[in-house]
Each structure stands twice: as structure tokens, then as C-alpha cells.
Design an enzyme around this catalytic site. Structure first.
Site, PDB file in Angstrom:
ATOM      1  N   LYS A  64       0.944   3.949  -3.026  1.00 48.97           N
ATOM      2  CA  LYS A  64       0.434   5.302  -2.804  1.00 48.97           C
ATOM      3  C   LYS A  64       1.532   6.357  -2.943  1.00 48.97           C
ATOM      4  O   LYS A  64       1.268   7.477  -3.409  1.00 48.97           O
ATOM      5  CB  LYS A  64      -0.255   5.397  -1.444  1.00 48.97           C
ATOM      6  CG  LYS A  64      -1.533   4.568  -1.351  1.00 48.97           C
ATOM      7  CD  LYS A  64      -2.581   4.972  -2.371  1.00 48.97           C
ATOM      8  CE  LYS A  64      -3.906   4.251  -2.173  1.00 48.97           C
ATOM      9  NZ  LYS A  64      -4.937   4.670  -3.146  1.00 48.97           N
TER      10      LYS A  64
ATOM     11  N   TYR B 262       0.831  -1.205   0.000  1.00 44.88           N
ATOM     12  CA  TYR B 262       0.000   0.000   0.000  1.00 44.88           C
ATOM     13  C   TYR B 262       0.866   1.256   0.000  1.00 44.88           C
ATOM     14  O   TYR B 262       0.635   2.191  -0.775  1.00 44.88           O
ATOM     15  CB  TYR B 262      -0.915  -0.022   1.222  1.00 44.88           C
ATOM     16  CG  TYR B 262      -1.975   1.048   1.245  1.00 44.88           C
ATOM     17  CD1 TYR B 262      -3.158   0.886   0.521  1.00 44.88           C
ATOM     18  CD2 TYR B 262      -1.822   2.206   2.000  1.00 44.88           C
ATOM     19  CE1 TYR B 262      -4.144   1.849   0.543  1.00 44.88           C
ATOM     20  CE2 TYR B 262      -2.803   3.180   2.028  1.00 44.88           C
ATOM     21  CZ  TYR B 262      -3.968   2.991   1.299  1.00 44.88           C
ATOM     22  OH  TYR B 262      -4.953   3.959   1.322  1.00 44.88           O
TER      23      TYR B 262
END
Length: 261
Positions: free
Chosen positions: A163, A159
Site C-alpha cells: 500500500k 500489506y
């Protein structure tokens, strides 16, 4: 009633729940026609029903697609243009959190899956939508990054990597396409109470996730979760001409937590 989006077409990925749904509802209330994209047909139907409830005349296109699949992305962009003739705004939002684990224990397949949806999916959306907007000579794009894309959060290698990549894509594409009358920005949500965040809390403590949530936000300067509609308001602003000189930057919406020592 605000009508910033009258005669405007906005495409939203991850529209079947959470931030995508919140943005759809806000944009519909301001007059937008919507192209809604999600892997969940049921989720899309629920969002469309809620849109119709608050803005009965809204034109809504529902398209099931996997944002990590290039042919799906090319198709949802083509079908949106065929249906509406243009794309004025793009909320490039679809994403997943993935399983939480230390980097040494983070599964390689899990890493690939999270990066494929959260980063490749954003890239592919940009690739095909920006071409449409360049031909138009105008458009606004908002990518969904995360506070996990501007600082470390722990236990989320896939993640965090994805991101942070979204932030980089936002800067790069904003610099490239500003000359064509296009803005590209990103939002960096913190703890917003969406189904994805609820799932994250259940990974921390399946049986007492609500208490885990209270402890989680106790460190936030505002000592609460954000609400999806608060993000929806920000997204609508950034997709509107009111934000026409905001470009190539990422805006946190996290109650100030990312600024806290």
C-alpha cells in the site's frame, strides 16, 4: 438524480464485494456504464444484480480476471474498450489483506502473494488503462491505498509495503500523465466494514470478532467503522470531472484516525 456519469464508462477491479461493489452501485446510480472485474464470478454476478436493481438500464460487462496476471489485465482492458469504445474512469481497487504476523514470522510466500495482488496488480492496471486514456486525452484513475500505506499499522508487512507502493505509484503516474488530461489519485481507507475488514477482525479473535471490532474503533475520533457507501461517494467524486484539478495525491477516509497522535 445526479447524472455526472451519463455516457461515461468506468472500469472497476475488485468489483465483486466491498469497496468495489459500493463504488459500482454509486456510479450506476449516476448513469455510468460499468466494466466489472473480479476473481469471483459469483461475486460479480451479485454486484451486477444489485446494480440492475437500483439502475435497471445500466450497461454492465462482467469479466473474471486475476489482477496480478499481466495477460488477464491486458485482456480486461482490451475487452472493455471493445465493448464500450473507451474508459473514462478506472477504480484500481482489487486487493487482499493477507495473514497478520510479525515481520520475522511473516511468510515469504505470503509476502509475495500480497504484494503481487496489491501492488503489481495496481501497476499493471495503470500500465494498460493509462495508455487508453492517453490516446483519449482524458480520464480519471483512483487507486485503493490504505491508511496502512501512509503510516505503520503493525503485523502486516506485505500489506503495508504494497500500500505504501500504491501511494508512490499514484504520485508518480499523476505527475507523468497530468499533461494528457488525466488525473491519478488514491484513497486511503481506514476501518471500513467490508468482508476484508471482517476477516481481519476474525484473525484477531475468531470467536468474538464483533467485540474486537468495537474495541478497535473505540480509538477512532468518530468511534465507529466507516461504511462502504461512504467510500463509494468519495470514489465517484474523484472519478468525476468535479475533481478535475485533484491529482497525484492520496486522500484518507478514516474518520480522522490517521491524524490522531
Amino acid at each position: 438524480m445526479t447524472t455526472r456519469f451519463t455516457d461515461k464508462v468506468v472500469l472497476i477491479t475488485g468489483a465483486g464485494s466491498g469497496l468495489g461493489r459500493a463504488a459500482a452501485l454509486q456510479l450506476a446510480s449516476e448513469g455510468a456504464s460499468l466494466s466489472l472485474i473480479d476473481v469471483s464470478e459469483a461475486g460479480l454476478a451479485d454486484t451486477a444484480a444489485q446494480v440492475t436493481e437500483i439502475a435497471s438500464g445500466t450497461k454492465v460487462l462482467q469479466l473474471v480476471a486475476d489482477v496480478s496476471n499481466e495477460s488477464d489485465v491486458e485482456s480486461y482492458v482490451q475487452k472493455t474498450v471493445e465493448a464500450f469504445g473507451r474508459i473514462d474512469g478506472f477504480f484500481n481497487n482489487a486487493g487482499i489483506e493477507g495473514k497478520q504476523n510479525l515481520t520475522e514470522d511473516f511468510g515469504s510466500e505470503e509476502f509475495d502473494k500480497v504484494v503481487s495482488i496489491n501492488l503489481r496488480g495496481v501497476f499493471l492496471g495503470l500500465k494498460y488503462v493509462l495508455a487508453v486514456m492517453k490516446d483519449q486525452g482524458a480520464g480519471h484513475v483512483v487507486n485503493t491505498a490504505s491508511v496502512g500505506g501512509i503510516r505503520g499499522v503493525g503485523n502486516q508487512s506485505g500489506y503495508a509495503a504494497a500500500k505504501h507502493g500504491v501511494v508512490g505509484l499514484t504520485r508518480n503516474s499523476g505527475i507523468e500523465y497530468g499533461q494528457y488530461g488525466i488525473t491519478v489519485t488514491a484513497i486511503a481507507p481506514g476501518a471500513i466494514m467490508t468482508p476484508m475488514v471482517e476477516g481481519s477482525l476474525k484473525q484477531i479473535d475468531q470467536d468474538n470478532w464483533e467485540e474486537a471490532g468495537r474495541q478497535f474503533v473505540s480509538a477512532n475520533p468518530m468511534q465507529r467503522f466507516g461504511r462502504p457507501e461512504e467510500v463509494g461517494h468519495l470514489v465517484a467524486f474523484l472519478l468525476s470531472d468535479d475533481a478535475s484539478f485533484i491529482n497525484a495525491t492520496t486522500i484518507p477516509i478514516d474518520g480522522g484516525q490517521s491524524e490522531k497522535y
